[in-house]
Design an enzyme around this catalytic site. Structure first.
Site, mmCIF file in Angstrom:
data_model
loop_
_atom_site.group_PDB
_atom_site.id
_atom_site.type_symbol
_atom_site.label_atom_id
_atom_site.label_comp_id
_atom_site.label_asym_id
_atom_site.label_seq_id
_atom_site.Cartn_x
_atom_site.Cartn_y
_atom_site.Cartn_z
ATOM 1 N N GLU A 263 2.745 47.792 37.519
ATOM 2 C CA GLU A 263 2.650 46.617 38.383
ATOM 3 C C GLU A 263 3.318 46.918 39.710
ATOM 4 O OE1 GLU A 263 4.361 42.990 36.962
ATOM 5 O OE2 GLU A 263 3.462 43.119 34.978
ATOM 6 N N GLU A 317 -2.296 32.786 40.127
ATOM 7 C CA GLU A 317 -2.249 32.128 38.821
ATOM 8 C C GLU A 317 -1.407 30.850 38.938
ATOM 9 O OE1 GLU A 317 -1.719 35.092 35.455
ATOM 10 O OE2 GLU A 317 -1.325 36.366 37.203
ATOM 11 N N LYS A 320 1.809 29.895 36.418
ATOM 12 C CA LYS A 320 2.938 30.777 36.151
ATOM 13 C C LYS A 320 4.235 30.046 36.479
ATOM 14 C CE LYS A 320 3.103 35.094 36.391
ATOM 15 N NZ LYS A 320 3.220 36.512 36.797
ATOM 16 N N GLU A 326 5.631 33.638 42.342
ATOM 17 C CA GLU A 326 5.008 34.033 41.078
ATOM 18 C C GLU A 326 3.560 33.572 40.975
ATOM 19 O OE1 GLU A 326 6.108 35.923 38.477
ATOM 20 O OE2 GLU A 326 7.757 36.450 39.822
#
Length: 395
Positions: A263, A317, A320, A326
């Protein structure tokens, strides 16, 4: 706009460059902690349209694995932390593989199983104790099923497992984790599997913007620093982090295990205290990183080994937890439009014709305000590379 459009047309006409960009072997993390994402079948069309050849999941979602059947995309699938204790049982490990891996092979190319995520940097000592046994048992199950040559087992670590990372040549693992990491490295050596690291220079900049150079973390031109022990110069933080991990492994007697970045990314938005979380910085980080990948660069200490990266993440997203950043690491919004402004607006039929008809996608984005999904995806990933090459071509 007209100048940019002409530049892109010229660059696309340079077939060798176009093919080179599409053959980078880009890896992408496909997270699904959201309630507004496109269907897996739509995502499969988007990803394969770009020749993105590697996708990393955090589970073994059967809908995703089925959607990518016959796509030639290599998949990393994940075994959640909550499964570790069960996977120390050989029977349960084999059953899991029979249910979550075998049914999709060979149509879907599953090449890796990550057992847990960032276990060693957490506080759960029981999970830490389960980690290596679960990895070993999963590997043994793959051997029993005749799959160990095509599917390897590993786990992903946070950089918090390092006790020292500066200078890179002095990298070491935390002393309290040494007895856990040493046998994991031996496992990787024996099974020829990589050591995965989740690396985010954004965190270092956010926590200390007064001391950490923005140019240094964004791969922008800067003098960098020279490691006093090796005289190697580092012009970006990510490469320094990678080499610090290599040094830490070497200190434990291992020079035979490859480091891969499972990542890395940069958020386009954050809370007021999350300094640097902007679309401009996110575009620079990911765009400059892609340029380095295109050049097949290695790190200063491993110059002959091209960096291997999975960018985080495909989509924003919205569910999250945690700070705003995030929820804003995605290259794309759920409707398929790019998060970053790549300087292309409106409809461009000639460009669509040049690239071929885009795949039919049921997105809600207005046709009047967006290019085809196919074109947007392409140019958001490679625009920085292409513009740089255009400058070289023009001069």
């Amino acid at each position: 706009m007209a100048t940019l459009f002409r530049a892109l047309l010229v660059l696309l006409a340079l077939t060798d460059l176009f093919v080179n960009i599409l053959s980078l072997g880009i890896g992408i993390n496909y997270g699904q902690i959201a309630n507004n994402l496109p269907s897996p079948s739509q995502v499969a069309v988007l990803v394969t349209s770009l020749n993105i050849s590697r996708v990393k999941l955090y589970d073994a979602d059967p809908n995703v694995l089925s959607a990518f059947s016959s796509s030639n995309v290599d998949f990393v699938i994940g075994l959640g932390n909550e499964y570790l204790q069960k996977m120390t049982d050989p029977k349960q490990a084999q059953t899991w593989i029979e249910q979550h891996v075998q049914p999709y092979l060979p149509q879907t190319k599953i090449t890796c199983i990550t057992v847990g995520n960032e276990i060693l940097s957490g506080n759960d000592t029981q999970l830490m104790a389960y980690l290596l046994p679960a990895m070993q048992t999963m590997h043994e199950a793959l051997v029993n099923l005749g799959l160990s040559k095509q599917v390897y087992v590993t786990t992903a670590h946070s950089l918090a497992i390092l006790g020292n990372s500066f200078p890179p040549s002095s990298g070491t693992f935390r002393q309290d984790l040494a007895e856990r990491i040493q046998p994991i490295l031996s496992f990787h050596s024996q099974t020829n599997s990589p050591f995965l690291i989740n690396a985010y220079p954004f965190f270092a900049y956010k926590d200390n913007p007064g001391q950490v150079s923005l140019e240094y973390v964004l791969f922008q031109p800067n003098p960098g620093f020279t490691d006093p022990n090796t005289n190697l110069n580092y012009d970006n933080m990510l490469y320094a982090q990678i080499d610090a991990v290599y040094s830490a492994m070497k200190a434990m007697g291992h020079t035979d295990v490859r480091v891969k970045i499972s990542e890395t990314g940069w958020p386009s938005k954050g809370d007021p205290n999350e300094v640097g979380a902007t679309p401009q910085n996110a575009q620079l980080y990911n765009g400059n990183l892609l340029r380095r990948i295109a050049q097949q660069q290695g790190t200063p200490a491993k110059s002959s080994v091209p960096i291997d990266v999975y960018v985080f993440a495909l989509f924003n997203e919205n569910q999250k937890p945690g700070p705003a950043s995030e929820r804003n690491y995605g290259l794309f919004y759920p409707n398929g439009t790019p998060v970053y402004n790549v300087g292309l607006q409106g409809s461009t039929p000639h460009m669509d014709g040049l690239l071929g008809s885009p795949p039919h996608m049921e997105y809600s984005a207005s046709k009047k305000n967006a290019l085809s999904i196919y074109t947007l995806l392409l140019f958001s990933l490679v625009s920085v590379i292409m513009l740089e090459r255009w400058r070289i071509y023009r001069n």
